[in-house]
Design a protein around this motif. Structure first.
Motif, PDB file in Angstrom:
ATOM      1  N   GLY A 168      28.537 -48.587 -12.318  1.00 30.97           N
ATOM      2  CA  GLY A 168      29.387 -47.152 -12.248  1.00 30.97           C
ATOM      3  C   GLY A 168      30.234 -47.310 -12.956  1.00 30.97           C
ATOM      4  N   LEU A 169      30.790 -45.874 -13.560  1.00 31.90           N
ATOM      5  CA  LEU A 169      31.726 -45.653 -14.613  1.00 31.90           C
ATOM      6  C   LEU A 169      33.184 -45.231 -13.867  1.00 31.90           C
ATOM      7  N   GLU A 170      34.152 -46.021 -14.196  1.00 29.91           N
ATOM      8  CA  GLU A 170      35.523 -45.931 -13.418  1.00 29.91           C
ATOM      9  C   GLU A 170      36.324 -44.457 -14.099  1.00 29.91           C
ATOM     10  N   ARG A 171      36.323 -43.630 -13.498  1.00 32.95           N
ATOM     11  CA  ARG A 171      37.134 -42.279 -14.091  1.00 32.95           C
ATOM     12  C   ARG A 171      37.950 -42.455 -14.965  1.00 32.95           C
ATOM     13  N   LYS A 172      38.880 -43.500 -14.416  1.00 33.43           N
ATOM     14  CA  LYS A 172      40.487 -43.424 -15.187  1.00 33.43           C
ATOM     15  C   LYS A 172      40.364 -44.018 -16.609  1.00 33.43           C
ATOM     16  N   SER A 173      39.580 -45.098 -16.539  1.00 34.34           N
ATOM     17  CA  SER A 173      39.429 -46.125 -17.766  1.00 34.34           C
ATOM     18  C   SER A 173      38.199 -45.597 -18.602  1.00 34.34           C
ATOM     19  N   LYS A 174      37.391 -44.951 -17.902  1.00 32.03           N
ATOM     20  CA  LYS A 174      36.048 -44.686 -18.713  1.00 32.03           C
ATOM     21  C   LYS A 174      35.467 -45.906 -19.072  1.00 32.03           C
ATOM     22  N   LYS A 175      35.237 -46.907 -18.174  1.00 36.10           N
ATOM     23  CA  LYS A 175      34.585 -48.117 -18.353  1.00 36.10           C
ATOM     24  C   LYS A 175      33.589 -48.592 -17.272  1.00 36.10           C
ATOM     25  N   TYR A 176      32.787 -49.117 -17.745  1.00 34.27           N
ATOM     26  CA  TYR A 176      31.563 -49.551 -16.825  1.00 34.27           C
ATOM     27  C   TYR A 176      32.024 -50.700 -15.758  1.00 34.27           C
ATOM     28  N   VAL A 177      31.961 -50.681 -14.536  1.00 34.95           N
ATOM     29  CA  VAL A 177      32.384 -51.600 -13.777  1.00 34.95           C
ATOM     30  C   VAL A 177      31.635 -51.546 -12.424  1.00 34.95           C
ATOM     31  N   SER A 178      31.613 -53.015 -11.586  1.00 36.21           N
ATOM     32  CA  SER A 178      30.682 -53.109 -10.438  1.00 36.21           C
ATOM     33  C   SER A 178      31.114 -52.248  -9.311  1.00 36.21           C
ATOM     34  N   ALA A 179      30.473 -52.355  -8.495  1.00 33.30           N
ATOM     35  CA  ALA A 179      30.536 -51.735  -7.120  1.00 33.30           C
ATOM     36  C   ALA A 179      31.671 -52.235  -6.484  1.00 33.30           C
TER      37      ALA A 179
END
Length: 542
Positions: A168-179
């Motif tokens: 998924g894409l973390e909205r604030k950092s714009k980086k891909y992260v795990s669930a």
């Protein structure tokens, strides 16, 4: 036929503190709270005996209800708390109206034939069921199959927080992260809402919405110390002997139903009183606000400038953030300079409150003072170790009733090697003896107690012969390392006369050391730039 069900979350320390992103720590703490409290209460309804401390005890009327709860709860955890380890155990079915158990208890005495004398004690039979269920829970935790996480395929992106496969894409950092990381970030909003509803909305002296303050979601929001270094404090507190108190309340019940009611009442009172003490601590901090709400002003006239929020220049971040609260333990982070006074205030507020068993709540605290980007899991572990050190001080002063508050702290200037005992043997032990007088009691007994430390550090901060004279203080620190003779030479060389007085330890002001070879001044010098004395002198009051 009734059934007891235990819900237990394992690995909470890793789950909550395994990242240096405060937003994720906040969200993880909220997930653990919801998994062991909110979701349990929502799904179990009135069947909750107690919730808290990472586990919950439930009582169902029949096995079918217990199994339905387990099914619904497991689904909720899988969907809402990725990678959170939860273990459930059910008791055997039993009758709530079953008779009392009779136990033969040794009195520790013997008769004329040297045979042990016993007495008969009755207790609710449900206690035996509880013990058996906790044993079953332990077996399940020890023998369960631990699944290996999927680390990712050749086309996977890596989570920047956990190192696992990102999905998924973390909205604030714009980086891909795990669930897991994504769920924690999302839940931080729920955590903020719960803080406002349970704490800030119920302050007696202040209207939170009128203060133009926000609770921080990043370690850099907590404030900065002098120069470039920024030190934060991770504070962990825990109640004294709470397990034995719960056990005592249960044993005093005359039947199974009264056992349930007594244990539930004690659990609820623990949550209520801890929350109230935390509210009072927040008010104490707000009492030290400057009139324009832009700084925390100390008793010595020094101040901590509050960090502006990114979205509104008129608003500032309060340099304080509870992470775990509502049970008999509390964990919060704050600017290092206000950590000691906030902790002392909180511990004393607890002692003013009485639980449902008509006894006050005593507690101990560990304070890890670290740089803002120090590995958070290690900082929390250090705070727990220091709380354990404070517990040993309590046992030393009051082995039976544990009616003592105590705290211990450590300033980690760099990485840690070894336990707190090893660190102090290596870094705080000199030929003369021990440099540290901590851990400190909050009860005036002996001489190693809070008021003595407080009076010494305040004199170093405000007395004319010390204030602003850093070279002199550094010279004193090195003289104390050299022992009594070097300290006496220092006092003669600078024509100081005597060190600050320490109540209950006459003569220590002449050379810095007491007859037990414990230094009474090194702790205060070490904390000189990391201590802002708080009071009710400043702030807006109704």
């Amino acid at each position: 036929m009734s059934v007891l069900t235990i819900v237990d979350v394992t690995g909470t320390q890793r789950y909550i503190f395994g990242t240096n992103k405060l937003r994720e720590n906040i969200g993880a703490s909220e997930i653990v709270f919801q998994a062991t409290d909110k979701w349990v209460r929502d799904l179990a309804g009135g069947n909750v005996v107690y919730c808290g401390g990472g586990n919950a005890l439930l009582l169902f009327d029949n096995p079918a209800e217990a199994k339905e709860f387990a099914r619904s709860y497991s689904k909720k955890v899988l969907q809402g708390a990725p990678n959170l380890d939860v273990v459930l155990a059910h008791s055997k079915a039993f009758e709530m109206i079953s008779p009392l158990d009779e136990l033969e208890i040794s009195t520790g005495e013997t008769d004329e034939f040297n045979q042990p004398i016993t007495r008969t004690e009755t207790r609710p039979s449900v206690l035996k069921i509880v013990d058996e269920t906790f044993q079953a829970l332990g077996r399940k935790k020890a023998n369960r199959s631990v699944s290996a996480p999927l680390l990712g395929l050749s086309v996977s992106a890596q989570c920047v927080s956990t190192g696992g496969a990102a999905n998924g894409l973390e909205r604030k950092s714009k980086k891909y992260v795990s669930a897991e990381s994504l769920a924690k970030s999302i839940k931080s909003a729920d955590a903020n809402a719960r803080l406002e509803q349970e704490l800030f909305a119920h302050l007696e002296k202040y209207t939170w919405s009128n203060l133009d303050l926000e609770v921080p979601v990043d370690f850099d929001h907590l404030g900065r110390t002098k120069g470039d270094a920024s030190y934060i404090a991770v504070v962990h507190t825990d109640g004294n002997g709470m397990g034995k108190r719960v056990e005592a309340v249960g044993k005093s019940a005359t039947d199974n139903k009264r056992w349930v009611n007594s244990v539930s009442a004690l659990s609820n009172s623990i949550r209520e009183k801890n929350t109230f003490a935390l509210q009072r601590t927040i008010e104490f901090l707000l009492d030290n606000l400057s009139e324009d709400h832009t700084a925390i002003v100390g008793e010595n006239g020094e101040s901590i400038e509050l960090i502006q929020t990114e979205t509104d220049a008129r608003k500032r971040y309060l340099p304080f953030r509870p992470l775990i609260f509502g049970g008999d333990d509390l964990t919060f982070v704050c600017d290092a300079r206000i950590a000691l006074d906030l902790t002392v205030f909180y511990l004393r507020e607890l002692g003013k409150l009485t639980l449902s068993d008509n006894k006050p709540l005593y507690a101990r605290a560990g304070i890890a003072i670290v740089k803002s980007h120090y590995p958070f899991a290690r900082a929390y572990q250090l705070a727990e170790d220091l709380a354990q050190s404070a517990k040993e001080k309590i046992t030393e002063l009051d082995d039976t009733n544990k009616e003592v508050y105590a705290l211990d702290w450590h300033v980690a200037m760099s990485g840690l090697f070894g336990s707190i005992e090893e660190i102090r043997r290596r870094e705080y032990t000199v030929p003369q003896g021990k440099l540290n007088m901590r851990p400190l009691s909050l009860r005036k007994e002996g001489w190693q107690y809070w008021e003595n430390f407080e009076s010494v550090i305040k004199e170093f901060q405000i007395a004319d012969r010390w204030k602003g004279k850093r070279n002199k203080v550094k010279a004193l620190r090195e003289a104390l390392r050299g022992g009594s003779n070097e300290t006496q030479k220092f006092l003669r060389s600078y024509q100081i006369g005597k060190l600050p007085n320490i109540e209950g330890r006459s003569g220590i002001e002449n050379d810095g050391w007491n007859v037990s070879n414990i230094c009474g001044y090194f702790d205060a010098i070490e904390m000189l730039d990391l201590y802002l004395p708080l009071s009710e002198r400043y702030g807006l009051k109704e």
